[in-house]
Design a protein around this motif. Structure first.
Motif, mmCIF file in Angstrom:
data_model
loop_
_atom_site.group_PDB
_atom_site.id
_atom_site.type_symbol
_atom_site.label_atom_id
_atom_site.label_comp_id
_atom_site.label_asym_id
_atom_site.label_seq_id
_atom_site.Cartn_x
_atom_site.Cartn_y
_atom_site.Cartn_z
ATOM 1 N N GLU A 58 0.823 -1.202 0.000
ATOM 2 C CA GLU A 58 0.000 0.000 0.000
ATOM 3 C C GLU A 58 0.862 1.259 0.000
ATOM 4 O O GLU A 58 0.518 2.259 -0.658
ATOM 5 C CB GLU A 58 -0.934 -0.003 1.217
ATOM 6 C CG GLU A 58 -1.851 1.206 1.332
ATOM 7 C CD GLU A 58 -2.827 1.325 0.170
ATOM 8 O OE1 GLU A 58 -3.338 2.446 -0.058
ATOM 9 O OE2 GLU A 58 -3.078 0.313 -0.521
ATOM 10 N N SER A 59 1.993 1.239 0.696
ATOM 11 C CA SER A 59 2.868 2.410 0.735
ATOM 12 C C SER A 59 3.402 2.741 -0.656
ATOM 13 O O SER A 59 3.533 3.914 -1.014
ATOM 14 C CB SER A 59 4.037 2.173 1.696
ATOM 15 O OG SER A 59 4.808 1.053 1.300
ATOM 16 N N ASP A 60 3.688 1.712 -1.454
ATOM 17 C CA ASP A 60 4.161 1.941 -2.819
ATOM 18 C C ASP A 60 3.043 2.484 -3.698
ATOM 19 O O ASP A 60 3.270 3.345 -4.559
ATOM 20 C CB ASP A 60 4.717 0.645 -3.417
ATOM 21 C CG ASP A 60 6.060 0.261 -2.826
ATOM 22 O OD1 ASP A 60 6.736 1.146 -2.257
ATOM 23 O OD2 ASP A 60 6.444 -0.919 -2.928
ATOM 24 N N ARG A 61 1.829 1.975 -3.505
ATOM 25 C CA ARG A 61 0.688 2.495 -4.276
ATOM 26 C C ARG A 61 0.498 3.988 -4.004
ATOM 27 O O ARG A 61 0.272 4.772 -4.935
ATOM 28 C CB ARG A 61 -0.592 1.743 -3.899
ATOM 29 C CG ARG A 61 -0.646 0.286 -4.339
ATOM 30 C CD ARG A 61 -2.065 -0.241 -4.208
ATOM 31 N NE ARG A 61 -2.134 -1.679 -4.387
ATOM 32 C CZ ARG A 61 -2.260 -2.564 -3.418
ATOM 33 N NH1 ARG A 61 -2.352 -2.142 -2.146
ATOM 34 N NH2 ARG A 61 -2.318 -3.850 -3.669
ATOM 35 N N LYS A 62 0.576 4.371 -2.744
ATOM 36 C CA LYS A 62 0.391 5.772 -2.375
ATOM 37 C C LYS A 62 1.482 6.647 -2.980
ATOM 38 O O LYS A 62 1.206 7.745 -3.484
ATOM 39 C CB LYS A 62 0.371 5.919 -0.859
ATOM 40 C CG LYS A 62 -0.883 5.367 -0.206
ATOM 41 C CD LYS A 62 -0.835 5.540 1.313
ATOM 42 C CE LYS A 62 -2.120 5.028 1.964
ATOM 43 N NZ LYS A 62 -2.070 5.167 3.446
ATOM 44 N N LYS A 63 2.726 6.167 -2.942
ATOM 45 C CA LYS A 63 3.834 6.933 -3.526
ATOM 46 C C LYS A 63 3.638 7.092 -5.032
ATOM 47 O O LYS A 63 3.841 8.180 -5.584
ATOM 48 C CB LYS A 63 5.160 6.229 -3.249
ATOM 49 C CG LYS A 63 5.647 6.329 -1.818
ATOM 50 C CD LYS A 63 6.956 5.572 -1.648
ATOM 51 C CE LYS A 63 7.418 5.562 -0.213
ATOM 52 N NZ LYS A 63 8.661 4.747 -0.052
ATOM 53 N N LYS A 122 0.862 7.004 -6.773
ATOM 54 C CA LYS A 122 -0.241 7.930 -7.026
ATOM 55 C C LYS A 122 0.216 9.376 -6.842
ATOM 56 O O LYS A 122 -0.138 10.271 -7.618
ATOM 57 C CB LYS A 122 -1.411 7.621 -6.090
ATOM 58 C CG LYS A 122 -2.652 8.467 -6.353
ATOM 59 C CD LYS A 122 -3.797 8.072 -5.436
ATOM 60 C CE LYS A 122 -5.037 8.926 -5.712
ATOM 61 N NZ LYS A 122 -6.160 8.560 -4.822
ATOM 62 N N LEU A 123 1.038 9.600 -5.816
ATOM 63 C CA LEU A 123 1.560 10.937 -5.534
ATOM 64 C C LEU A 123 2.505 11.385 -6.642
ATOM 65 O O LEU A 123 2.429 12.538 -7.105
ATOM 66 C CB LEU A 123 2.288 10.926 -4.188
ATOM 67 C CG LEU A 123 2.518 12.280 -3.510
ATOM 68 C CD1 LEU A 123 1.190 12.964 -3.212
ATOM 69 C CD2 LEU A 123 3.314 12.093 -2.217
ATOM 70 N N TYR A 126 0.666 12.591 -9.633
ATOM 71 C CA TYR A 126 0.123 13.933 -9.426
ATOM 72 C C TYR A 126 1.222 14.983 -9.576
ATOM 73 O O TYR A 126 1.007 16.046 -10.169
ATOM 74 C CB TYR A 126 -0.526 14.019 -8.052
ATOM 75 C CG TYR A 126 -1.274 15.314 -7.802
ATOM 76 C CD1 TYR A 126 -2.252 15.761 -8.694
ATOM 77 C CD2 TYR A 126 -1.001 16.090 -6.687
ATOM 78 C CE1 TYR A 126 -2.936 16.943 -8.472
ATOM 79 C CE2 TYR A 126 -1.683 17.281 -6.454
ATOM 80 C CZ TYR A 126 -2.651 17.701 -7.350
ATOM 81 O OH TYR A 126 -3.325 18.877 -7.132
ATOM 82 N N ASP A 154 -2.193 3.018 -13.465
ATOM 83 C CA ASP A 154 -3.007 2.979 -12.253
ATOM 84 C C ASP A 154 -2.424 1.952 -11.288
ATOM 85 O O ASP A 154 -2.600 0.751 -11.485
ATOM 86 C CB ASP A 154 -4.455 2.630 -12.586
ATOM 87 C CG ASP A 154 -5.366 2.713 -11.365
ATOM 88 O OD1 ASP A 154 -4.861 2.936 -10.251
ATOM 89 O OD2 ASP A 154 -6.590 2.557 -11.520
ATOM 90 N N TYR A 187 -3.403 1.166 -8.495
ATOM 91 C CA TYR A 187 -4.421 0.596 -7.606
ATOM 92 C C TYR A 187 -5.231 -0.525 -8.243
ATOM 93 O O TYR A 187 -6.258 -0.916 -7.715
ATOM 94 C CB TYR A 187 -5.349 1.693 -7.089
ATOM 95 C CG TYR A 187 -4.777 2.392 -5.872
ATOM 96 C CD1 TYR A 187 -5.045 1.933 -4.582
ATOM 97 C CD2 TYR A 187 -3.928 3.480 -6.011
ATOM 98 C CE1 TYR A 187 -4.512 2.554 -3.467
ATOM 99 C CE2 TYR A 187 -3.383 4.114 -4.898
ATOM 100 C CZ TYR A 187 -3.684 3.640 -3.629
ATOM 101 O OH TYR A 187 -3.138 4.253 -2.523
#
Length: 290
Positions: free
Chosen positions: A152-157, A159-160, A163, A227, A229
């Motif tokens: 999950e930490s990699d997914r968040k990074k 996504k960031l 952006y 994506d 996610y």
């Protein structure tokens, strides 16, 4: 220098000026033809070098449902497992086609996407980019598939980083939400700050995380740079087991398990077109440069 000589020099310079190029807007059908020609070129290139590519996303859907382009679509996509993607990238780097050119973030700092493209240099596409030297012409998009992101930490990074790519590459018009009003202010502030950085930096970070989930160790693959996610992926072996299928007046490659992939990407009812009001092409204009 005498006035006569100065006048002669000015006349010579004026006569040697290059006439400004003119542009005309391409129709939807003309855009499709340019993309179809590029797709044919890529198909032949991959066949020549034994590279396993396949048409993907709306292009795959169009092939199965419409035997070609989705009637209202102006987009063409192909995908490859990461190892095959890198093979194609190296081949394209060494190509010297008179019209078709590779563009990616690896060699173009202001390029705003994490995937590569081949575009026709005789065309231009509207793009609200900070760097005016980056030309995005009528093209075929080329996506890599990596292993499914499990942390999950990699997914968040990721996504960031996506952006940050957007904030650092697009101008105020590009990041503006039409109905955003005052809510656009944080976007403008973010853009003003991040345009001091390069989208290349954030794309490199994004790709580095994607490569952490290597094709060799994965059983399922997906387009994580698009994506991160995606909850699950496509069976790796499906992306290497390909068949020919007609697409307009050419032949292209699709996975033998294209039905399963279309269900994965669009759901069980993928053969049913959307309502009429949703059958609209993209908003970016394309131009032919004379």
């Amino acid at each position: 220098m005498t006035r006569l000589k100065l006048r002669n020099v000015k006349n010579i310079v004026k006569s040697r000026r290059i006439k400004p190029m003119s542009e005309r807007t391409l129709t939807l059908e003309e855009i499709k033809q340019v993309e179809l020609d590029i797709l044919k070129y890529l198909h032949e290139l991959c066949e020549q070098h034994q590279i396993k590519y396949f048409i993907d996303f709306g292009t795959l859907l169009g092939a199965v449902r419409h035997k070609g382009f989705i009637p209202w679509d102006d987009d063409t996509d192909i995908s490859l497992a990461r190892d095959e993607f890198e093979k194609l990238y190296k081949v394209l780097q060494n190509e010297n086609h008179p019209y078709y050119k590779l563009i990616s973030f690896r060699e173009t700092k202001g390029y705003p996407y994490s995937y590569m493209r081949v575009y026709d240099v005789r065309t231009r596409r509207d793009a609200n980019l900070v760097d005016p030297t980056v030309v995005l012409g009528t093209c075929v998009d080329i996506f890599p598939y990596d292993g499914v992101v499990t942390q999950e930490s990699d997914r968040k990074k990721m996504k960031l980083y996506k952006y940050f790519v957007r904030l650092s590459s697009l101008n105020f018009k590009g990041i503006k939400s039409e109905n955003g009003g005052l809510k656009n202010l944080p976007r403008y502030m973010g853009s003003a700050i991040f345009r001091l950085t390069s989208p290349q930096l954030w794309n490199q970070k994004l790709e580095s995380l994607a490569l952490k989930y290597s094709v060799d160790k994965a059983t399922d693959l997906t387009c994580t740079i698009y994506d991160p996610y995606y909850p699950d992926g496509i069976k790796k072996e499906w992306l290497y087991d390909l068949i020919d299928i007609p697409y307009e007046n050419i032949v292209v490659k699709v996975p033998k398990k294209y039905h399963e992939i279309l269900v994965y990407e669009f759901g069980e009812n993928y053969m049913t077109p959307p309502p009429i009001e949703q059958q609209v092409p993209g908003g970016d204009k394309n131009y032919w440069i004379d």
